[in-house]
Design a protein around this motif. Structure first.
Motif, PDB file in Angstrom:
ATOM      1  N   ASP A 151      29.292  37.828  47.667  1.00 42.57           N
ATOM      2  CA  ASP A 151      28.164  36.664  47.271  1.00 42.57           C
ATOM      3  C   ASP A 151      26.718  37.258  47.175  1.00 42.57           C
ATOM      4  OD1 ASP A 151      30.225  34.666  47.488  1.00 42.57           O
ATOM      5  OD2 ASP A 151      30.050  34.312  49.575  1.00 42.57           O
ATOM      6  N   THR A 152      26.641  38.527  47.082  1.00 42.94           N
ATOM      7  CA  THR A 152      25.583  39.335  46.944  1.00 42.94           C
ATOM      8  C   THR A 152      25.030  39.280  45.603  1.00 42.94           C
ATOM      9  OG1 THR A 152      26.486  40.699  48.807  1.00 42.94           O
ATOM     10  CG2 THR A 152      24.242  41.155  47.827  1.00 42.94           C
ATOM     11  N   PRO A 153      23.712  38.591  45.256  1.00 44.62           N
ATOM     12  CA  PRO A 153      23.097  38.560  43.959  1.00 44.62           C
ATOM     13  C   PRO A 153      22.763  40.143  43.794  1.00 44.62           C
ATOM     14  CG  PRO A 153      22.175  36.820  45.445  1.00 44.62           C
ATOM     15  CD  PRO A 153      23.087  37.303  46.210  1.00 44.62           C
ATOM     16  N   GLY A 154      22.878  40.471  42.723  1.00 45.15           N
ATOM     17  CA  GLY A 154      22.436  41.787  42.567  1.00 45.15           C
ATOM     18  C   GLY A 154      23.581  42.837  42.630  1.00 45.15           C
ATOM     19  N   VAL A 155      24.770  42.200  43.074  1.00 39.99           N
ATOM     20  CA  VAL A 155      25.794  43.298  42.670  1.00 39.99           C
ATOM     21  C   VAL A 155      26.451  43.018  41.456  1.00 39.99           C
ATOM     22  CG1 VAL A 155      28.412  43.808  43.703  1.00 39.99           C
ATOM     23  CG2 VAL A 155      26.535  43.000  45.422  1.00 39.99           C
ATOM     24  N   THR A 156      26.090  44.086  40.526  1.00 45.46           N
ATOM     25  CA  THR A 156      26.518  44.034  39.233  1.00 45.46           C
ATOM     26  C   THR A 156      27.517  44.847  38.820  1.00 45.46           C
ATOM     27  OG1 THR A 156      24.674  45.338  38.779  1.00 45.46           O
ATOM     28  CG2 THR A 156      24.315  43.033  38.106  1.00 45.46           C
ATOM     29  N   LYS A 157      28.388  44.567  37.769  1.00 43.46           N
ATOM     30  CA  LYS A 157      29.342  45.483  37.329  1.00 43.46           C
ATOM     31  C   LYS A 157      29.530  44.855  35.837  1.00 43.46           C
ATOM     32  CE  LYS A 157      33.369  42.417  38.066  1.00 43.46           C
ATOM     33  NZ  LYS A 157      34.608  42.367  37.869  1.00 43.46           N
ATOM     34  N   ALA A 158      30.110  45.638  35.064  1.00 39.68           N
ATOM     35  CA  ALA A 158      30.098  45.331  33.746  1.00 39.68           C
ATOM     36  C   ALA A 158      31.028  43.980  33.512  1.00 39.68           C
ATOM     37  CB  ALA A 158      31.042  46.407  32.790  1.00 39.68           C
ATOM     38  N   GLN A 159      30.540  43.039  32.732  1.00 41.75           N
ATOM     39  CA  GLN A 159      31.050  41.927  32.519  1.00 41.75           C
ATOM     40  C   GLN A 159      32.153  41.821  31.694  1.00 41.75           C
ATOM     41  OE1 GLN A 159      27.648  39.072  32.092  1.00 41.75           O
ATOM     42  NE2 GLN A 159      27.398  38.982  34.093  1.00 41.75           N
ATOM     43  N   GLN A 160      33.190  41.050  31.804  1.00 39.64           N
ATOM     44  CA  GLN A 160      34.270  41.047  31.060  1.00 39.64           C
ATOM     45  C   GLN A 160      34.443  39.532  30.479  1.00 39.64           C
ATOM     46  OE1 GLN A 160      37.394  43.240  32.503  1.00 39.64           O
ATOM     47  NE2 GLN A 160      36.284  45.300  32.500  1.00 39.64           N
ATOM     48  N   TRP A 161      34.913  39.264  29.772  1.00 37.38           N
ATOM     49  CA  TRP A 161      35.644  37.795  29.271  1.00 37.38           C
ATOM     50  C   TRP A 161      37.339  37.863  29.616  1.00 37.38           C
ATOM     51  CZ3 TRP A 161      32.069  34.571  28.151  1.00 37.38           C
ATOM     52  CH2 TRP A 161      30.778  35.116  27.676  1.00 37.38           C
ATOM     53  N   ILE A 162      37.449  36.756  30.175  1.00 36.75           N
ATOM     54  CA  ILE A 162      38.869  36.301  30.541  1.00 36.75           C
ATOM     55  C   ILE A 162      39.501  35.180  29.772  1.00 36.75           C
ATOM     56  CG2 ILE A 162      40.203  35.297  32.405  1.00 36.75           C
ATOM     57  CD1 ILE A 162      38.162  36.192  34.535  1.00 36.75           C
ATOM     58  N   LYS A 163      40.401  35.791  29.008  1.00 26.37           N
ATOM     59  CA  LYS A 163      41.035  34.835  27.952  1.00 26.37           C
ATOM     60  C   LYS A 163      41.764  33.897  28.698  1.00 26.37           C
ATOM     61  CE  LYS A 163      41.156  37.901  23.629  1.00 26.37           C
ATOM     62  NZ  LYS A 163      39.949  37.636  23.531  1.00 26.37           N
ATOM     63  N   VAL A 164      41.290  32.546  28.380  1.00 23.17           N
ATOM     64  CA  VAL A 164      42.287  31.477  28.787  1.00 23.17           C
ATOM     65  C   VAL A 164      42.885  30.677  27.710  1.00 23.17           C
ATOM     66  CG1 VAL A 164      42.116  29.293  30.419  1.00 23.17           C
ATOM     67  CG2 VAL A 164      40.631  31.209  30.726  1.00 23.17           C
ATOM     68  N   GLY A 165      44.199  30.973  27.467  1.00 29.00           N
ATOM     69  CA  GLY A 165      44.790  30.578  26.130  1.00 29.00           C
ATOM     70  C   GLY A 165      43.784  31.181  24.757  1.00 29.00           C
ATOM     71  N   LYS A 166      43.736  30.476  23.816  1.00 31.02           N
ATOM     72  CA  LYS A 166      43.296  31.050  22.483  1.00 31.02           C
ATOM     73  C   LYS A 166      41.808  30.294  22.506  1.00 31.02           C
ATOM     74  CE  LYS A 166      46.991  31.580  19.483  1.00 31.02           C
ATOM     75  NZ  LYS A 166      48.170  31.049  18.859  1.00 31.02           N
ATOM     76  N   GLU A 167      41.605  29.114  23.325  1.00 29.67           N
ATOM     77  CA  GLU A 167      40.392  28.466  22.876  1.00 29.67           C
ATOM     78  C   GLU A 167      39.162  28.720  24.061  1.00 29.67           C
ATOM     79  OE1 GLU A 167      42.213  24.704  20.608  1.00 29.67           O
ATOM     80  OE2 GLU A 167      42.567  25.027  22.847  1.00 29.67           O
ATOM     81  N   LEU A 168      39.577  29.525  25.033  1.00 34.72           N
ATOM     82  CA  LEU A 168      38.397  29.652  25.934  1.00 34.72           C
ATOM     83  C   LEU A 168      38.475  30.939  26.484  1.00 34.72           C
ATOM     84  CD1 LEU A 168      36.359  27.994  28.092  1.00 34.72           C
ATOM     85  CD2 LEU A 168      38.389  27.736  29.618  1.00 34.72           C
ATOM     86  N   GLU A 169      37.400  31.400  26.775  1.00 35.21           N
ATOM     87  CA  GLU A 169      36.997  32.699  27.541  1.00 35.21           C
ATOM     88  C   GLU A 169      35.799  32.569  28.530  1.00 35.21           C
ATOM     89  OE1 GLU A 169      35.423  35.419  24.574  1.00 35.21           O
ATOM     90  OE2 GLU A 169      37.364  35.541  23.414  1.00 35.21           O
ATOM     91  N   LEU A 170      36.378  33.094  29.409  1.00 33.21           N
ATOM     92  CA  LEU A 170      35.413  32.924  30.818  1.00 33.21           C
ATOM     93  C   LEU A 170      34.790  34.217  31.291  1.00 33.21           C
ATOM     94  CD1 LEU A 170      35.270  30.391  32.772  1.00 33.21           C
ATOM     95  CD2 LEU A 170      37.244  31.716  33.927  1.00 33.21           C
ATOM     96  N   LEU A 171      33.439  34.245  31.486  1.00 31.60           N
ATOM     97  CA  LEU A 171      32.726  35.244  32.271  1.00 31.60           C
ATOM     98  C   LEU A 171      33.700  35.580  33.519  1.00 31.60           C
ATOM     99  CD1 LEU A 171      29.006  35.698  32.046  1.00 31.60           C
ATOM    100  CD2 LEU A 171      30.793  37.281  31.095  1.00 31.60           C
ATOM    101  N   ASP A 172      34.135  36.667  33.876  1.00 29.66           N
ATOM    102  CA  ASP A 172      34.600  36.945  34.849  1.00 29.66           C
ATOM    103  C   ASP A 172      33.886  37.168  36.233  1.00 29.66           C
ATOM    104  OD1 ASP A 172      33.512  39.728  34.449  1.00 29.66           O
ATOM    105  OD2 ASP A 172      35.267  40.573  35.033  1.00 29.66           O
ATOM    106  N   THR A 173      32.735  37.260  36.329  1.00 29.33           N
ATOM    107  CA  THR A 173      31.642  37.054  37.341  1.00 29.33           C
ATOM    108  C   THR A 173      30.952  35.736  37.472  1.00 29.33           C
ATOM    109  OG1 THR A 173      29.969  38.419  36.276  1.00 29.33           O
ATOM    110  CG2 THR A 173      31.363  39.411  37.588  1.00 29.33           C
ATOM    111  N   PRO A 174      31.278  34.868  38.177  1.00 25.25           N
ATOM    112  CA  PRO A 174      30.592  33.412  38.195  1.00 25.25           C
ATOM    113  C   PRO A 174      29.140  33.585  38.706  1.00 25.25           C
ATOM    114  CG  PRO A 174      31.508  34.122  40.484  1.00 25.25           C
ATOM    115  CD  PRO A 174      31.892  35.190  39.619  1.00 25.25           C
ATOM    116  N   GLY A 175      28.308  32.549  38.522  1.00 28.50           N
ATOM    117  CA  GLY A 175      26.953  32.371  38.844  1.00 28.50           C
ATOM    118  C   GLY A 175      26.888  31.880  40.027  1.00 28.50           C
TER     119      GLY A 175
END
Ligand code: G4P
Length: 281
Positions: A151-175
């Motif tokens: 839960d620490t803001p500032g902990v960054t890592k390379a962001q990746q997209w998670i594929k959810v079916g064909k129609e949705l991609e989700l950022l793997d780190t939440p806001g």
């Protein structure tokens, strides 16, 4: 919550979410169905601004279904899309993807009209306060376990997209956003539901709040759980009655109020008093 939110942290969290927003088409704002208003970030409208947004009332499995329905209607009356979900079991998750698709249809139709034959998938970001279930939902959508970044803001890592079916991609780190601290009652509701650590507020104060709330809104469940013939008006008496019934005693046989507070809050959080909603219309 694992960190203290100071003004600097809040500014940084806001900046990080704002950066992520640039990458996405739609925001899934996760709130706790038991406290759909108290678990919202106070600046969410300002932060998310003009991005399409769907409110997800998560942990709906723990909330009072009648009250959840009232909240869904409340948001609908304001033309806000809100869906009750349970990230652990996956209930409502399909619906959330379908609603997102519908919401973004005009945007994607425009892309097609411009000659883009195969528009890309919708890109989404999950935002919410700590412990609201963001990682659980991301894992559910990803269909696999993705390590929690903390839960620490500032902990960054390379962001990746998670594929959810064909129609949705989700950022793997939440806001990650902070809750509303200023309001005392909101604080008690966050503590009662376990959204904030028990060390932040006085446990007995939280239990007093919770017991008063239950006496008003769920008196029968309170009576049944602790085998009370009736609920005394005096809160100390209520602590005494529950403590004696459940053996929360200190040396000399006197009631240990800390033990009573712990017991009641544990019972609430583990649904021993059934499905409860603390934000009411
Ligand atoms: P976060 O990323 O937003 O900080 O929250 P996280 O997913 O870690 O979820 C916080 C807690 O809430 C977890 O429980 C998780 O299992 C639980 N949770 C998330 N979504 C739901 C839901 O829809 N229904 C219910 N009943 N619980 C949910 P925990 O006790 O912290 O961990 P664990 O029991 O999963 O080990």
């Amino acid at each position: 919550m694992t960190i203290q939110w100071f003004p600097g942290h809040m500014a940084k969290a806001k900046r990080e979410v704002t950066e992520k927003l640039k990458l996405i088409d739609i925001v899934f704002e996760l709130v706790d169905a038991r406290i759909p208003i108290s678990s919202r970030n106070p600046l969410i409208d300002e932060i998310v601004a003009n991005k399409p947004r769907i409110i997800l009332l998560n942990k709906a499995d723990m909330a009072d279904p009648d009250v959840t329905k009232q909240w869904i209607d409340f948001f609908a009356a304001q033309q806000i899309d809100a869906i009750a979900i349970d990230s652990q079991s996956g209930t409502g998750v399909k619906q959330m993807v379908a609603v997102a698709k519908e919401k973004l249809r005009p945007k994607f139709e425009k892309m097609i009209a411009k000659g883009i034959k195969r528009p890309r998938a919708m890109r989404a970001l999950i935002v919410g306060i700590p412990n609201v279930g963001k990682s659980t939902l991301i894992n559910r959508l990803a269909g696999k376990h993705i390590a929690k970044t903390g839960d620490t803001p500032g902990v960054t890592k390379a962001q990746q997209w998670i594929k959810v079916g064909k129609e949705l991609e989700l950022l793997d780190t939440p806001g990650i956003l902070w809750p509303k601290f200023e309001d005392e009652e909101v604080g008690y509701k966050l503590a009662t539901t376990g959204a904030i650590k028990d060390t932040i507020l006085n446990l007995q104060d939280v239990a007093v709040y919770a017991l008063r709330f239950l006496s008003t809104h769920y008196p029968d469940r309170l009576k049944e759980r602790y085998a009370l013939a009736d609920i005394p008006e005096d809160i100390v008496q209520l602590f005494d009655d529950i403590g004696k019934k459940r053996g929360c005693l200190a040396a000399g046989g006197v009631v240990d109020y800390d033990k009573v507070a712990e017991l009641v809050l544990r019972d609430i959080r583990t649904e021993k008093l059934g499905r409860l909603s603390f934000d009411r219309l």
